[in-house]
Structures are given as C-alpha cells and as structure tokens.
Design a protein around this motif. Structure first.
Motif, short mmCIF file in Angstrom:
data_model
loop_
_atom_site.label_atom_id
_atom_site.label_comp_id
_atom_site.label_asym_id
_atom_site.label_seq_id
_atom_site.Cartn_x
_atom_site.Cartn_y
_atom_site.Cartn_z
N MET A 106 5.55 -35.61 -2.53
CA MET A 106 6.54 -35.63 -3.61
C MET A 106 7.96 -35.69 -3.07
SD MET A 106 4.89 -32.88 -6.28
CE MET A 106 6.30 -32.94 -7.36
N LEU A 107 8.29 -34.79 -2.16
CA LEU A 107 9.65 -34.75 -1.64
C LEU A 107 9.97 -35.98 -0.80
CD1 LEU A 107 10.04 -30.97 -0.67
CD2 LEU A 107 10.82 -32.15 -2.73
N PRO A 160 12.63 -32.26 2.85
CA PRO A 160 11.16 -32.29 2.95
C PRO A 160 10.64 -31.55 4.18
CG PRO A 160 11.97 -34.43 2.30
CD PRO A 160 13.17 -33.62 2.66
N GLU A 161 11.35 -31.68 5.29
CA GLU A 161 10.93 -30.99 6.52
C GLU A 161 11.03 -29.48 6.34
OE1 GLU A 161 12.74 -29.87 10.88
OE2 GLU A 161 13.64 -31.52 9.74
N TYR A 162 12.13 -29.00 5.78
CA TYR A 162 12.31 -27.55 5.61
C TYR A 162 11.29 -26.99 4.62
CZ TYR A 162 16.90 -28.77 7.60
OH TYR A 162 17.91 -29.26 8.39
N ALA A 163 11.13 -27.67 3.49
CA ALA A 163 10.21 -27.18 2.47
C ALA A 163 8.75 -27.34 2.88
CB ALA A 163 10.45 -27.92 1.15
N MET A 190 12.59 -20.83 7.18
CA MET A 190 11.85 -20.91 5.92
C MET A 190 10.48 -20.24 6.04
SD MET A 190 13.18 -22.25 3.18
CE MET A 190 11.75 -22.86 2.29
N ALA A 191 9.85 -20.38 7.19
CA ALA A 191 8.53 -19.78 7.40
C ALA A 191 8.60 -18.26 7.29
CB ALA A 191 7.96 -20.20 8.75
N ILE A 192 9.64 -17.68 7.89
CA ILE A 192 9.82 -16.22 7.83
C ILE A 192 10.13 -15.78 6.41
CG2 ILE A 192 11.34 -14.33 8.54
CD1 ILE A 192 11.54 -15.69 11.28
N ALA A 193 11.04 -16.50 5.75
CA ALA A 193 11.43 -16.14 4.38
C ALA A 193 10.24 -16.24 3.43
CB ALA A 193 12.56 -17.06 3.90
N ASP A 194 9.42 -17.28 3.60
CA ASP A 194 8.28 -17.47 2.71
C ASP A 194 7.27 -16.35 2.85
OD1 ASP A 194 6.60 -19.31 0.91
OD2 ASP A 194 5.27 -18.97 2.61
#
Length: 243
Positions: free
Chosen positions: A124-125, A138-141, A169-173
């Motif tokens: 999608m992105l 797209p890479e970050y998400a 982003m991996a840590i935040a998620d």
C-alpha cells in the motif's frame, strides 16, 4: 471463538459423573459413606484446579513452560461421557494444539496470517506518490517487525541493513504494543513487565542495543506512560535496572 466454555461444560459433565459414582457407592456400601464422600471431594477439588489451570493458560502470555504443556496433554488423556453414553477425551487434539502454544497466543498458521499485514503495508505505502521528504516512510513503517539478527519479517533485515528511524520504530512499536490499553485481545502490561520483556529482546539481538539504551536513559518510556497509561501501570521510577 474462545472454546474454553465448551471445555468447562465437559468438566461439569465429569463432575456430575463423580457425584453419581459417590451416590451409587453410598447405596451399595452405606457404611463406607465417609470414605466415599472424601474421595468425591478430592476428585472434585482436583477437577476444579485443573479447569482453573486451563482457564489461566488459555489467556496466553509471553511463553508457556514445557511442564505446563505436558500437564495439558495429561488432562486431555482423561475421558468424559457424552449425552449418548460414549467416552471421549476431555480435550480434543485441536484444543491441545491451541492450548500448548509455546510462545505468545497465536498458532503458526494464525501467525502467518497476522504477519501478512506487513506485506500489505509495504504494498500500500509503496504504491503512494510520497513527496521526496517522505519517500522513506514505507521503509520506516514497514520495518517495525524486523529484528537486529535478521529473524524478523517481512524482509528479514539485519541491523546494518536498517536505517536508524526504522530501528527506532521497532522499539516504539514493541513498547506501545505491550502497554496499550486499547487492544481487546490482551491485558496491558505494567512498565516493569514491558521493560523486562524489551530488555530480554535486546539481549537476544532483537532490538538495537544502542537505541534501546537511549530509550531507557532518556526516560521517554516514563514520559509516555505518564501521558497515556493508567496509574496502575506506572510501577517504575528509575529504569536503570533495565539497562
């Protein structure tokens, strides 16, 4: 569909069988009633404890001990009598399979379906015409399920193959997923529980160690918790124990 109520109904039927055996024993040997009653009460107490155990593990968790898995199989080997007088296992093979998930709450088949959301995200992105400053969205998400050792998904990227924002982003998620109150399928964890899990993920090379240390030292977890979490979840003042 949570089938624990179906399991509980079989336990109720088995309890009725135990009580019926007690009543029959009293008719045949009334002089042994005290011993028969004690035997019945012991069996019913054991049955209650086994059902409570199944209800607890049915809620799932981070991991399931091997000894608990063996106990499920032992319970499954017991039988109950259905409405047509046929003896059947107390738990079906499929129920044992679902109750003995070694980690998390998803079977491998379910996890494969869930993991597919990352492929959809990238598709999608990747099809959207982002302006230049947002071209790496797209890479970050799409990287928040990747792990530093390359065992994540969907692309199996290693730390060196990921940008710093993607690793952040991996840590935040992970932190948000563990503590979120809005997820109906799980109980939100306290800060001590969430940070303990993340510390183990860091130790297992799943989270970036440098960014994880920054995450803890900056106390961004505490700032987020004070703003978004329930007071009962805020059981950590100093994160030094989780470095």
């Amino acid at each position: 569909h949570d089938r624990i109520d179906e399991v509980a109904s079989r336990f109720a039927a088995l309890r009725a069988e135990i009580q019926f055996r007690y009543e029959k024993a009293c008719l045949l040997k009334p002089e042994e009633e005290p011993a028969s009653r004690q035997r019945m009460e012991d069996e019913i107490d054991a049955l209650k404890e086994e059902l409570a155990f199944l209800e607890r593990i049915n809620r799932g968790g981070e991991a399931m001990a091997a000894v608990d898995q063996e106990r499920v199989k032992a319970i499954a080997a017991r039988t109950w009598t259905d409405a047509w007088g046929q003896e059947k296992p107390l738990l079906s093979d499929d129920e044992v399979y679902n109750l003995c998930i070694p980690r998390g709450t998803l079977t491998p088949e379910e996890r494969k379906i869930i993991n597919g959301h990352m492929d959809v995200t990238l598709d999608m992105l990747g099809s959207l015409p982002f302006p230049r400053k947002l071209q790496r969205v797209p890479e970050y998400a799409g990287g928040h399920h990747e792990k530093m050792d390359g065992t994540g998904f969907p692309l199996g990227l290693t730390r060196d193959q990921m940008s710093i924002p993607a690793r952040i982003m991996a840590i935040a998620d992970v932190f948000e997923a563990l503590t979120a109150k809005e997820r109906p399928y799980k109980t939100p964890l306290k800060l001590s529980e969430a940070l303990g899990i993340m510390q183990r993920m860091r130790n297992n090379d799943h989270l970036d160690p440098d960014l994880y240390q920054l995450f803890i030292r900056s106390q961004v977890w505490r700032q987020y918790g004070e703003k978004h979490l329930d007071p009962v979840q805020l059981d950590v003042e100093d994160g030094s124990a989780f470095l």
